[in-house]
Design an enzyme around this catalytic site. Structure first.
Site, short mmCIF file in Angstrom:
data_model
loop_
_atom_site.label_atom_id
_atom_site.label_comp_id
_atom_site.label_asym_id
_atom_site.label_seq_id
_atom_site.Cartn_x
_atom_site.Cartn_y
_atom_site.Cartn_z
N ARG A 70 0.85 -1.18 0.00
CA ARG A 70 0.00 0.00 0.00
C ARG A 70 0.89 1.23 0.00
O ARG A 70 1.99 1.22 0.57
CB ARG A 70 -0.90 0.04 1.24
CG ARG A 70 -2.11 -0.88 1.17
CD ARG A 70 -3.17 -0.31 0.24
NE ARG A 70 -4.41 -1.07 0.30
CZ ARG A 70 -4.72 -2.06 -0.53
NH1 ARG A 70 -3.84 -2.44 -1.45
NH2 ARG A 70 -5.89 -2.68 -0.45
N HIS B 105 -0.63 0.67 -9.96
CA HIS B 105 -1.33 -0.22 -9.03
C HIS B 105 -2.03 -1.33 -9.82
O HIS B 105 -3.25 -1.48 -9.78
CB HIS B 105 -2.34 0.56 -8.18
CG HIS B 105 -2.72 -0.18 -6.93
ND1 HIS B 105 -3.21 0.45 -5.81
CD2 HIS B 105 -2.70 -1.51 -6.61
CE1 HIS B 105 -3.47 -0.45 -4.87
NE2 HIS B 105 -3.16 -1.66 -5.34
N GLU C 44 -3.21 7.95 -5.02
CA GLU C 44 -3.43 7.36 -6.34
C GLU C 44 -4.74 7.86 -6.93
O GLU C 44 -5.72 8.01 -6.21
CB GLU C 44 -3.49 5.83 -6.23
CG GLU C 44 -2.22 5.19 -5.73
CD GLU C 44 -2.40 3.69 -5.51
OE1 GLU C 44 -3.48 3.15 -5.87
OE2 GLU C 44 -1.48 3.05 -4.98
#
Length: 313
Positions: free
Chosen positions: A232, A279, A261
Site C-alpha cells: 500500500r 497499481h 493514487e
C-alpha cells in the site's frame, strides 16, 4: 426488477457488471451527479455494498444505510473499510484473497528485475535510436543476492518462492516468526534493510504499518539497495523515499502503489531511478475474473443464507 438492492462504490469489469445487474438492482455511486442525493433516496433499501480495496466503505457511508447487511470487497486489502463499525453493527465483510497471490508475486519480481536491470531505460535507448552511439550502463544482477521481504503472508511467501528460484538468500520481517517457512526471521526492520540488497514490501495496509518504511530503513538499505513496494502507498514515507532517490541514499525503487493514487507526487516522474506501475499487480484477465467471481459468490452465499466463502468480519 431484481429484488435485492446493492450500492456499488466503483466500476468493476464489464463481465462482472453484466452478472451483477442481472441479479441485483445496482446503484452506481461513482456515476451519480449527486452522491448524497442517491444515498438519501435509496439508502434504506440497500442491503449490500460492492466496493474495491482502494475505495473501501467508511463508517459514515455505512451509517446512512440502515439495512446494510454485507460489504463485499473486490481486492484483498480491507484497510479502507471501517471494520470496527461493521463488526459493531453486525455487517459482514468479505474480500478476495488467494486468487491474486500469484499475480502480485509475479509483479514484485517483475518490478525488481525491471529496476535492477533498468529494463525501461534500455527500451527507451533502443526506441530512440541511440543504441550504437550511446552505451547502455552496466546494471545490477538479481540472481544470488540477498532479498529482504517485509511481510510473510500469502503473497510474501509466493514472492519468497520466486526469489529462491533465482538463488537468492531470503530473510523476512513480520509480526511474528512463521514456523511454516525455512527463511530467516528478522524482527527488526532496520536490521533487515541493512542486511538486504533488495527490500520488497508486502505488509498489509492500516494504522499499524503507516510509514513503516521510513528514512531510517532507507538509510539502512543503503546506496546499492533497491526498494520494491507492492503493498500500500501508506506503508512508505514518500517524502523520505523521494529524498532517498534524489540523493542516492538508495540505488532505486520499483513501485506499484502510491499515496494519492492516481494523482501521485509529480516528483516521481522526474526521477530516472524509479520504475512506476499504476497499481496493477493483480491486473490480469485471469485474476480479475476470479476476483469478480468471488465477490459475486460472497454476495450470493449471503443472500441465500449460506456460509460466506471468504469472510473478514
Amino acid at each position: 426488477m431484481p429484488e435485492v438492492e446493492i450500492l456499488m462504490a466503483g466500476a468493476y469489469p464489464e463481465w462482472d457488471m453484466v452478472d451483477l445487474e442481472a441479479t441485483y438492482r445496482v446503484h452506481r455511486l461513482w456515476e451519480a451527479a449527486d452522491r448524497q442525493e442517491l444515498i438519501s433516496r435509496a439508502g434504506k433499501d440497500i442491503r449490500a455494498i460492492a466496493t474495491r480495496g482502494e475505495l473501501g466503505a467508511s463508517a459514515e457511508l455505512m451509517a446512512q444505510l440502515p439495512n446494510l447487511e454485507i460489504v463485499s470487497c473486490y481486492g484483498v486489502g480491507t484497510d479502507a473499510i471501517d471494520l470496527s463499525y461493521a463488526r459493531a453493527n453486525g455487517i459482514r465483510v468479505t474480500n478476495t484473497p488467494d486468487v491474486l497471490t500469484e499475480d502480485v508475486a509475479d509483479i514484485a519480481l517483475g518490478l525488481l528485475l525491471a529496476t535492477a536491470r533498468q529494463i525501461p531505460q534500455a527500451d527507451v535507448l533502443v526506441r530512440s535510436g541511440q543504441w550504437g552511439s550511446v552505451a547502455m550502463p552496466l546494471v545490477t544482477r538479481v540472481s544470488g543476492k540477498k532479498v529482504g521481504i517485509a511481510g510473510m503472508g500469502r503473497i510474501g511467501k509466493a514472492i519468497a518462492k520466486r526469489a529462491a528460484a533465482f538463488g537468492c538468500d531470503i530473510s523476512y520481517f513480520a509480526r511474528h516468526d512463521h514456523q511454516d517457512v525455512a527463511y530467516t526471521y528478522e524482527p527488526d526492520l532496520v536490521a533487515l534493510a541493512a542486511w538486504a540488497d533488495f527490500l520488497i514490501v508486502i505488509v498489509p495496509g492500516g494504522e499499524a504499518t503507516v510509514k513503516i518504511i521510513n528514512a531510517e530503513v532507507l538509510r539502512a538499505l543503503g546506496p546499492n539497495g533497491i526498494l520494491i513496494n507492492v503493498s500500500r502507498g501508506t506503508t512508505v514515507d514518500e517524502e523520505a523515499l523521494i529524498a532517498a532517490l534524489q540523493d542516492r541514499t538508495i540505488q532505486a525503487a520499483g513501485l506499484d502503489v502510491f499515496l494519492n493514487e492516481p494523482r501521485i507526487d509529480a516528483r516521481f516522474l522526474t526521477l530516472q531511478n524509479v520504475v512506476l506501475q499504476p497499481h496493477h499487480g493483480s491486473g490480469t484477465v485471469e485474476t480479475r475474473k476470479a476476483m469478480g467471481q468471488l465477490v459475486r459468490d460472497n454476495l450470493a452465499a449471503h443472500f441465500a443464507g449460506r456460509a460466506l466463502p471468504t469472510p473478514v468480519v
